[in-house]
Design a protein around this motif. Structure first.
Motif, mmCIF file in Angstrom:
data_model
loop_
_atom_site.group_PDB
_atom_site.id
_atom_site.type_symbol
_atom_site.label_atom_id
_atom_site.label_comp_id
_atom_site.label_asym_id
_atom_site.label_seq_id
_atom_site.Cartn_x
_atom_site.Cartn_y
_atom_site.Cartn_z
ATOM 1 N N LYS A 86 7.944 4.936 -2.108
ATOM 2 C CA LYS A 86 6.992 4.472 -1.104
ATOM 3 C C LYS A 86 6.576 5.621 -0.189
ATOM 4 O O LYS A 86 7.357 6.538 0.074
ATOM 5 C CB LYS A 86 7.592 3.340 -0.255
ATOM 6 C CG LYS A 86 7.793 2.043 -1.015
ATOM 7 C CD LYS A 86 8.194 0.916 -0.082
ATOM 8 C CE LYS A 86 8.341 -0.404 -0.841
ATOM 9 N NZ LYS A 86 8.624 -1.541 0.063
ATOM 10 N N MET A 87 5.338 5.560 0.268
ATOM 11 C CA MET A 87 4.849 6.510 1.245
ATOM 12 C C MET A 87 5.570 6.308 2.563
ATOM 13 O O MET A 87 5.770 5.164 3.007
ATOM 14 C CB MET A 87 3.343 6.317 1.454
ATOM 15 C CG MET A 87 2.697 7.304 2.418
ATOM 16 S SD MET A 87 1.013 6.803 2.894
ATOM 17 C CE MET A 87 1.371 5.762 4.333
ATOM 18 N N VAL A 141 0.708 13.865 2.575
ATOM 19 C CA VAL A 141 1.310 12.592 2.173
ATOM 20 C C VAL A 141 2.787 12.844 1.886
ATOM 21 O O VAL A 141 3.133 13.736 1.112
ATOM 22 C CB VAL A 141 0.636 12.011 0.914
ATOM 23 C CG1 VAL A 141 1.302 10.688 0.525
ATOM 24 C CG2 VAL A 141 -0.857 11.806 1.140
ATOM 25 N N VAL A 150 0.325 4.177 -2.815
ATOM 26 C CA VAL A 150 0.122 5.601 -2.533
ATOM 27 C C VAL A 150 1.148 6.447 -3.278
ATOM 28 O O VAL A 150 0.823 7.494 -3.854
ATOM 29 C CB VAL A 150 0.186 5.875 -1.018
ATOM 30 C CG1 VAL A 150 0.204 7.380 -0.741
ATOM 31 C CG2 VAL A 150 -0.985 5.222 -0.312
ATOM 32 N N THR A 182 -3.102 4.862 7.606
ATOM 33 C CA THR A 182 -2.328 3.791 6.987
ATOM 34 C C THR A 182 -2.230 3.998 5.477
ATOM 35 O O THR A 182 -2.966 4.812 4.892
ATOM 36 C CB THR A 182 -2.989 2.429 7.246
ATOM 37 O OG1 THR A 182 -4.262 2.398 6.566
ATOM 38 C CG2 THR A 182 -3.197 2.197 8.736
ATOM 39 N N GLY A 183 -1.370 3.231 4.852
ATOM 40 C CA GLY A 183 -1.250 3.275 3.400
ATOM 41 C C GLY A 183 -2.544 2.880 2.712
ATOM 42 O O GLY A 183 -2.937 3.472 1.699
ATOM 43 N N SER A 184 -3.227 1.884 3.258
ATOM 44 C CA SER A 184 -4.496 1.448 2.681
ATOM 45 C C SER A 184 -5.527 2.566 2.732
ATOM 46 O O SER A 184 -6.234 2.829 1.753
ATOM 47 C CB SER A 184 -5.019 0.226 3.438
ATOM 48 O OG SER A 184 -6.319 -0.127 2.991
ATOM 49 N N TYR A 229 0.810 -1.216 0.000
ATOM 50 C CA TYR A 229 0.000 0.000 0.000
ATOM 51 C C TYR A 229 0.846 1.270 0.000
ATOM 52 O O TYR A 229 0.445 2.292 -0.578
ATOM 53 C CB TYR A 229 -0.959 0.004 1.191
ATOM 54 C CG TYR A 229 -2.144 -0.898 0.990
ATOM 55 C CD1 TYR A 229 -3.153 -0.566 0.100
ATOM 56 C CD2 TYR A 229 -2.250 -2.106 1.685
ATOM 57 C CE1 TYR A 229 -4.254 -1.399 -0.090
ATOM 58 C CE2 TYR A 229 -3.337 -2.944 1.502
ATOM 59 C CZ TYR A 229 -4.339 -2.593 0.612
ATOM 60 O OH TYR A 229 -5.414 -3.424 0.413
ATOM 61 N N ASP A 230 1.998 1.222 0.639
ATOM 62 C CA ASP A 230 2.863 2.411 0.633
ATOM 63 C C ASP A 230 3.356 2.708 -0.784
ATOM 64 O O ASP A 230 3.459 3.868 -1.188
ATOM 65 C CB ASP A 230 4.058 2.203 1.569
ATOM 66 C CG ASP A 230 3.648 2.153 3.036
ATOM 67 O OD1 ASP A 230 2.551 2.660 3.349
ATOM 68 O OD2 ASP A 230 4.402 1.611 3.860
#
Length: 468
Positions: free
Chosen positions: A235-236, A227, A182, A247-249, A178-179
């Motif tokens: 990556k985030m 962000v 994003v 969270t990334g999600s 997820y990171d």
């Protein structure tokens, strides 16, 4: 059916862009100045008491004007629209220049305020206002609308099936970082416009007054979403939503929803200044006329028509009972009204983003080439046309590339699950290319020298993006 839709939304409800009451009769609205958005972001961070020092650090550098900025402004001036919607108006203007004894031509003289279009700036953007005749609307429904409905129904059916299979453990989506997702959304889509600055390898993307739909189905506003992305690892590293770290999600769900509802609509809105749907323009530029009709149709479908699908999606179980048309429309309207923020530092992302790299390098080419042919594009604003054609197509495809799997978006999240539901629907039904079109729509293969010439030059920069 089409006659009913025309009477409801067009007949007696809209006027030609030649009329002063049309929003796009004026020049495109000025975008939000960098210093204004910068002050809003810092004030929001201090009000929330969340990482205000970090935000200030990111926002401290205001880019100075450079020679490149001056060259861009010169190109923009040459690509400014001719203030008439007709070929006869172009001829009249050129005759006037000749009678003055000047060597200037319409192509070299910048904007001319001699026609039916205004030289004043519009007060704001407007996504859905351009008039179409009944036969033009019928063209849109039969040549584009049928294909769009087929795509939506087919892919929605597949989404329902895959959702059912996933809930029963029969299929599983492939793993996702997820990171990284994003980071792709921020770096490789129009969301890159919210980039403000970079400290070392960490890039900051800031979204003030972000509209969203909460768990109760009501439209609300996040005072500030931040962000941070490591541009090397892609990556985030951190994201905040008002006072909460998310969270990334969650960040992926919010960003996807924001883009589809409140950001991408800015591109659609600006496109109204980059078209000419007057029947007379067919004699000068048939491809422009056809594409203009399609743009107006899509703006109508997306703004006026989109909400009508929501009850059906609720009945099919794709959207929760809390969803309502009004909340979604309010988000879209705010997105349009908020206008576009200036993004003068965006070229700092060129080494890290293929999306930004393509935009930064092709935009001046487009404006320069457009200036040479602008007599064949009466009433069309060059930069608005670039945004409404090149950037629009790229943004649709970019979101598709960034998020390969709709099931990645977490519909079970207790706060942001409703937005994830809409994200899934839009991802499968509205971001894909339409199947079975019988009209030629791409720059590639166009017989018009402007479109064909730009494609050839842009293809040398990035063969993947140029074919979006």
């Amino acid at each position: 059916y089409v006659w009913k839709k025309w009477n409801e939304s067009f007949g007696g409800k809209r006027v030609s862009r030649r009329e002063k009451t049309s929003p796009s009769n004026a020049q495109p609205p000025k975008i939000v100045p960098y210093e204004e958005s910068k002050a809003e972001i810092i004030a929001a961070a201090e009000s929330l008491g969340v990482d205000s020092d970090g935000v200030r650090m990111m926002m401290k550098n205001t880019r100075r004007k450079t020679i490149k900025d001056a060259a861009t402004k010169a190109a923009q001036k040459k690509a400014a629209r001719i203030q008439t919607m007709t070929a006869s108006g172009v001829e009249r203007m050129q005759t006037e220049l000749t009678n003055r004894g000047t060597r200037k031509t319409i192509t070299s003289s910048g904007a001319l305020n001699q026609g039916s279009l205004s030289a004043e700036d519009a007060e704001g953007m407007d996504m859905d206002h351009v008039y179409l005749s009944f036969t033009q609307l019928l063209f849109g429904y039969t040549r584009v609308g049928v294909n769009a409905v087929f795509l939506i129904k087919k892919n929605i059916t597949l989404l329902r099936l895959r959702t059912w299979l996933n809930k029963r453990g029969i299929i599983k989506p492939k793993p996702v970082d997820y990171d990284a997702l994003v980071a792709r959304l921020c770096l490789e889509s129009s969301l890159a416009c919210y980039y403000k600055s970079k400290v070392d390898n960490e890039a900051g993307f800031f979204f003030p007054h972000l509209p969203y739909v909460d768990y109760d189905g009501k439209k609300k506003v996040c005072e500030l979403m931040t962000v941070y992305v490591d541009v090397i690892t892609k990556k985030m590293t951190k994201a905040t939503f008002d006072k909460d770290e998310i969270t990334g999600s969650q960040a992926a769900t919010i960003l996807f929803f924001f883009n589809l509802s409140a950001n991408h609509v800015k591109i659609h809105s600006m496109a109204n200044w980059g078209l000419n749907s007057e029947v007379a323009v067919k004699n000068v530029n048939k491809f422009l006329y056809q594409n203009s009709l399609v743009t107006v149709i899509y703006n109508f479908f997306g703004f006026t028509g989109f909400g009508t699908y929501i009850p059906g999606w609720k009945n099919k179980g794709l959207l929760s009972k809390e969803w309502n048309i009004e909340a979604f429309e309010q988000v879209v309207i705010q997105g349009v009204d908020d206008n576009i923020q200036a993004h003068p530092n965006i070229d700092e992302l060129v080494p890290y983003s293929s999306f930004v790299n393509f935009i930064v390098k092709t935009r001046p080419i487009f404006l320069s080439d457009f200036a040479k042919y602008r007599t064949q594009f009466p009433g069309v604003h060059g930069e608005a046309m670039y945004i409404g054609t090149v950037m629009h197509s790229m943004d649709h495809t970019a979101l598709d590339w960034a998020c390969e799997e709709p099931l990645w978006l977490d519909v079970d999240d207790s706060r942001f699950g409703l937005m994830a539901e809409m994200d899934r629907v839009v991802m499968v039904g509205f971001s894909k290319d339409l199947p079975g079109l019988t009209i030629h729509k791409r720059y590639k293969g166009s017989t018009h020298p402007f479109y064909a010439g730009f494609y050839q030059k842009a293809a040398k920069i990035d063969t993947r993006h140029v074919n979006c």
